[in-house]
Write a protein that holds these residues in place. Structure first.
Motif, mmCIF file in Angstrom:
data_model
loop_
_atom_site.group_PDB
_atom_site.id
_atom_site.type_symbol
_atom_site.label_atom_id
_atom_site.label_comp_id
_atom_site.label_asym_id
_atom_site.label_seq_id
_atom_site.Cartn_x
_atom_site.Cartn_y
_atom_site.Cartn_z
ATOM 1 N N PHE A 133 0.979 -1.443 -0.090
ATOM 2 C CA PHE A 133 -0.006 0.047 -0.039
ATOM 3 C C PHE A 133 0.972 1.166 -0.065
ATOM 4 C CE2 PHE A 133 -2.308 -3.476 1.818
ATOM 5 C CZ PHE A 133 -3.632 -3.316 1.366
ATOM 6 N N ILE A 134 0.869 2.062 -0.852
ATOM 7 C CA ILE A 134 1.736 3.166 -1.256
ATOM 8 C C ILE A 134 0.883 4.505 -1.486
ATOM 9 C CG2 ILE A 134 3.501 4.005 -2.763
ATOM 10 C CD1 ILE A 134 4.423 1.088 -3.048
ATOM 11 N N PHE A 135 1.417 5.476 -0.790
ATOM 12 C CA PHE A 135 0.670 6.909 -0.882
ATOM 13 C C PHE A 135 1.685 7.841 -1.339
ATOM 14 C CE2 PHE A 135 -0.831 4.000 2.416
ATOM 15 C CZ PHE A 135 -2.212 3.946 2.467
ATOM 16 N N ILE A 136 1.165 8.855 -2.077
ATOM 17 C CA ILE A 136 2.020 10.109 -2.369
ATOM 18 C C ILE A 136 1.200 11.327 -2.108
ATOM 19 C CG2 ILE A 136 1.493 9.959 -4.767
ATOM 20 C CD1 ILE A 136 4.339 11.199 -5.345
ATOM 21 N N SER A 137 1.807 12.517 -1.588
ATOM 22 C CA SER A 137 0.682 13.431 -1.015
ATOM 23 C C SER A 137 0.618 14.400 -2.597
ATOM 24 C CB SER A 137 1.322 14.199 -0.033
ATOM 25 O OG SER A 137 2.659 14.785 -0.393
ATOM 26 N N LYS A 138 -0.341 15.234 -2.558
ATOM 27 C CA LYS A 138 -0.646 16.124 -3.532
ATOM 28 C C LYS A 138 0.328 17.134 -3.429
ATOM 29 C CE LYS A 138 -3.896 19.507 -2.958
ATOM 30 N NZ LYS A 138 -5.364 19.705 -2.568
ATOM 31 N N GLY A 139 0.840 17.640 -2.205
ATOM 32 C CA GLY A 139 1.858 18.563 -2.147
ATOM 33 C C GLY A 139 3.146 18.101 -2.776
ATOM 34 N N PHE A 140 3.466 16.644 -2.745
ATOM 35 C CA PHE A 140 4.673 16.155 -3.571
ATOM 36 C C PHE A 140 4.531 16.163 -4.828
ATOM 37 C CE2 PHE A 140 8.310 12.742 -2.204
ATOM 38 C CZ PHE A 140 8.997 13.459 -2.787
ATOM 39 N N LEU A 141 3.491 15.721 -5.414
ATOM 40 C CA LEU A 141 3.033 15.901 -6.967
ATOM 41 C C LEU A 141 3.252 17.297 -7.509
ATOM 42 C CD1 LEU A 141 -0.016 13.907 -7.579
ATOM 43 C CD2 LEU A 141 2.076 13.041 -8.091
ATOM 44 N N ARG A 142 3.021 18.314 -6.668
ATOM 45 C CA ARG A 142 3.227 19.540 -7.141
ATOM 46 C C ARG A 142 4.605 20.326 -7.264
ATOM 47 N NH1 ARG A 142 -1.527 22.255 -3.736
ATOM 48 N NH2 ARG A 142 -3.393 22.101 -5.114
ATOM 49 N N LEU A 143 5.547 19.099 -6.595
ATOM 50 C CA LEU A 143 6.870 19.747 -6.848
ATOM 51 C C LEU A 143 7.525 18.861 -8.026
ATOM 52 C CD1 LEU A 143 8.305 19.244 -3.097
ATOM 53 C CD2 LEU A 143 7.672 21.486 -4.375
ATOM 54 N N LEU A 144 6.877 17.903 -8.681
ATOM 55 C CA LEU A 144 7.652 17.034 -9.475
ATOM 56 C C LEU A 144 7.320 17.589 -11.136
ATOM 57 C CD1 LEU A 144 6.374 13.691 -7.940
ATOM 58 C CD2 LEU A 144 8.790 14.905 -7.810
ATOM 59 N N PRO A 145 8.404 17.739 -11.910
ATOM 60 C CA PRO A 145 8.174 18.159 -13.119
ATOM 61 C C PRO A 145 7.991 17.174 -14.060
ATOM 62 C CG PRO A 145 10.510 17.597 -12.682
ATOM 63 C CD PRO A 145 9.696 17.233 -11.266
ATOM 64 N N SER A 146 7.987 15.765 -13.969
ATOM 65 C CA SER A 146 7.783 14.748 -15.026
ATOM 66 C C SER A 146 7.421 13.366 -14.531
ATOM 67 C CB SER A 146 9.011 14.633 -15.546
ATOM 68 O OG SER A 146 9.996 13.855 -14.605
ATOM 69 N N GLU A 147 6.898 12.403 -15.212
ATOM 70 C CA GLU A 147 6.383 11.111 -15.089
ATOM 71 C C GLU A 147 7.641 10.554 -14.292
ATOM 72 O OE1 GLU A 147 4.053 8.786 -17.751
ATOM 73 O OE2 GLU A 147 5.307 7.165 -17.392
ATOM 74 N N ASP A 148 8.853 10.667 -14.992
ATOM 75 C CA ASP A 148 10.257 10.163 -14.364
ATOM 76 C C ASP A 148 10.342 10.264 -13.143
ATOM 77 O OD1 ASP A 148 9.954 9.644 -17.303
ATOM 78 O OD2 ASP A 148 12.180 8.868 -17.153
ATOM 79 N N ALA A 149 10.242 11.517 -12.721
ATOM 80 C CA ALA A 149 10.297 11.928 -11.235
ATOM 81 C C ALA A 149 9.248 11.472 -10.424
ATOM 82 C CB ALA A 149 10.250 13.695 -11.212
ATOM 83 N N LEU A 150 8.008 11.272 -10.804
ATOM 84 C CA LEU A 150 6.860 10.611 -10.072
ATOM 85 C C LEU A 150 7.582 9.310 -10.034
ATOM 86 C CD1 LEU A 150 4.242 10.043 -8.747
ATOM 87 C CD2 LEU A 150 3.270 9.656 -11.083
ATOM 88 N N ALA A 151 7.876 8.377 -10.837
ATOM 89 C CA ALA A 151 8.346 6.966 -11.049
ATOM 90 C C ALA A 151 9.488 7.091 -9.971
ATOM 91 C CB ALA A 151 8.807 6.734 -12.191
ATOM 92 N N ALA A 152 10.557 7.990 -9.750
ATOM 93 C CA ALA A 152 11.618 7.883 -8.857
ATOM 94 C C ALA A 152 10.908 7.805 -7.399
ATOM 95 C CB ALA A 152 12.335 9.048 -9.126
#
Lengths: 307, 164
Positions: A133-152
């Motif tokens: 079960f894995i969670f990521i916050s909306k606040g973190f998404l807002r810092l990310l520039p790309s799918e590859d960064a999200l993947a990281a």
């Protein structure tokens, strides 16, 4: 019998218990050889085997199903604190990226599969519970520039699951107590003291994990291990491993290591960059399609990203 | 300790250490394995997104034909052959148990009892004691599903690898 020789025999017997289906033929030979040599008695030899078997069973630990139920309760506690983002398309997209990475891991299957969820909070955070079960916050998404960064980010969380860090956060007294009770037949009844004890140990174990996830954080060594594993996962899946460096630099700029969430539970991003520097050189082949992935990242998470 | 006794001790240690510390080798000896996950796909080739020929369920017993690179080649009781990942199988038979209630006497050291220990009933008790814990949201999280064909299309469109 001198002490060194006795120690070697005990180690041999303990190792023999690592396989629960040890061929009885080996057990019989081992027991008779040890006994017949005169160095130990038959009963001493048998007691070594019993100790080895117990060690083997303890090492087996929780089953995938039991980890799943722990993970569900840890997640339920996390979701008492943070609400899920109400955006089905965004949730589906994050699940696609996460499931790709999980599929390339050394634990591609968990009891009920990997599940990913965006939390509706401005806090910069990502968390993982046993069972996948894995969670990521909306606040973190807002810092990310790309799918590859999200993947990281997601690869780092998958790494915690694969490496079993959640279960390792349970205090050994709670885990050992639970494993001993699980070894018994316990009736699910409010009047059965064993069931009450099992439930209590379950609650304590959930608390140990959530306290580590939300407040204390994993050890620096576990975080560096997960960064290293994340870099490998990105390469395996075809993402650009340089994205892990992008994420760590973004975090460094954002919080300077002092803003709660990931910042309070993870080592300094600069130190993490130093640890993985050699693993995150840009991969030209992976970088070739990165812009196409970035476009769908922006399309799938409108208004939610830095891209 | 004399040299002879030391050599004898090393021989004995080696015999036990090499006698089967790995789960994989243990499984190969028994030639029978069980699905330990809620469900798993029987694949036509040893790759995570290879087409599936059947869905296997928790406790399904399989004959192990070969282990290679983390994949088990297996045959089902109906005779279908295919591949499952090693993390989906146990070398012990798995006995399904609908409820944790009562003692069935099936708790042998050589079997795994599914549903034993941390299970639905323990979760229910935990939920009763922690009313703020949001299991409804966890259920919604688990309900988000991605079709495997959609995932493969997603990987191809993004230039990702598809041979996990």
């Amino acid at each position: 019998m001198d002490k060194t020789f006795r120690l070697v025999l005990i180690i041999a017997a303990l190792f023999s218990g690592a396989c629960s289906q040890l061929d009885p033929k080996f057990r019989s030979i081992g027991s008779s050889v040890l006994g017949a040599t005169g160095y130990v008695t038959d009963s001493q030899a048998n007691s070594f085997f019993t100790a080895g078997e117990k060690l083997g069973k303890a090492a087996e630990g929780l089953t995938d199903e039991q980890e799943y139920y722990l993970g569900r309760s840890v997640s339920a506690v996390i979701l008492a604190q943070y609400r899920p983002l109400r955006n089905n398309a965004a949730q589906l997209y994050v699940n696609k990226v996460g499931k790709v990475l999980a599929g390339f891991s050394d634990k591609p299957e968990t009891f009920s599969g990997y599940h990913f969820l965006i939390l509706d909070t401005d806090e910069v955070n990502a968390l993982s519970a046993p069972g996948g079960f894995i969670f990521i916050s909306k606040g973190f998404l807002r810092l990310l520039p790309s799918e590859d960064a999200l993947a990281a980010v997601l690869a780092h969380e998958v790494a915690h699951v694969v490496q079993g860090h959640g279960v390792k956060a349970i205090r050994s007294s709670n885990l050992t107590g639970a494993l001993l009770l699980i070894g018994k037949e316990v009736a699910a009844s409010q009047v059965d003291p064993s069931f009450q004890e099992l439930t209590s140990l379950f609650g304590d174990s959930v608390n140990d994990i959530t306290e580590t996830l939300i407040t204390k954080g994993y050890s620096r060594g576990q975080e560096y291990d997960s960064d290293e594993y994340a870099a490998q996962l990105l390469v395996r899946a075809g993402y650009n491993p340089a994205a892990l460096g992008t994420v760590l630099r973004v975090l460094e700029q954002h919080d300077g290591g002092d803003a709660g969430g990931w910042a309070s539970t993870h080592p300094d991003p600069d130190d993490r960059l130093d640890e993985v520097e050699d693993l995150i050189a840009s991969n030209p082949e992976a970088a070739r399609m990165e812009s196409a992935r970035t476009q769908r990242f922006q399309r799938s998470l409108p208004g939610l990203t830095a891209g | 300790m004399s040299l002879t006794r030391l050599l004898f001790a090393v021989f004995i240690s080696s015999a036990f250490i090499f006698s089967g510390a790995s789960v994989t080798e243990c499984a190969a000896q028994s030639e029978s394995v069980s699905i330990k996950l809620r469900s798993a796909r029987l694949r036509r080739s040893p790759q995570h997104w290879a087409p599936g020929s059947a869905t296997l369920k928790l406790g399904d017993s399989l004959t192990l034909l070969e282990m290679k690179d983390g994949w088990a080649k297996v045959r089902t009781s109906s005779g279908a052959a295919g591949y499952v990942h090693e993390t989906a199988i146990s070398d012990k038979p798995i006995v399904l148990k609908a409820s944790n209630r009562g003692s069935s006497g099936t708790s042998s050291d050589d079997v795994v009892l599914a549903g034993k220990g941390f299970n639905k009933e323990v979760e229910r008790e935990f939920a009763a004691q922690n009313p703020n814990a949001s299991f409804a949201d966890v259920n919604r999280m688990e309900a988000i599903s991605v079709r495997e064909s959609d995932l493969v299309a997603f990987m191809k469109a993004g230039g990702l690898k598809t041979n996990g």
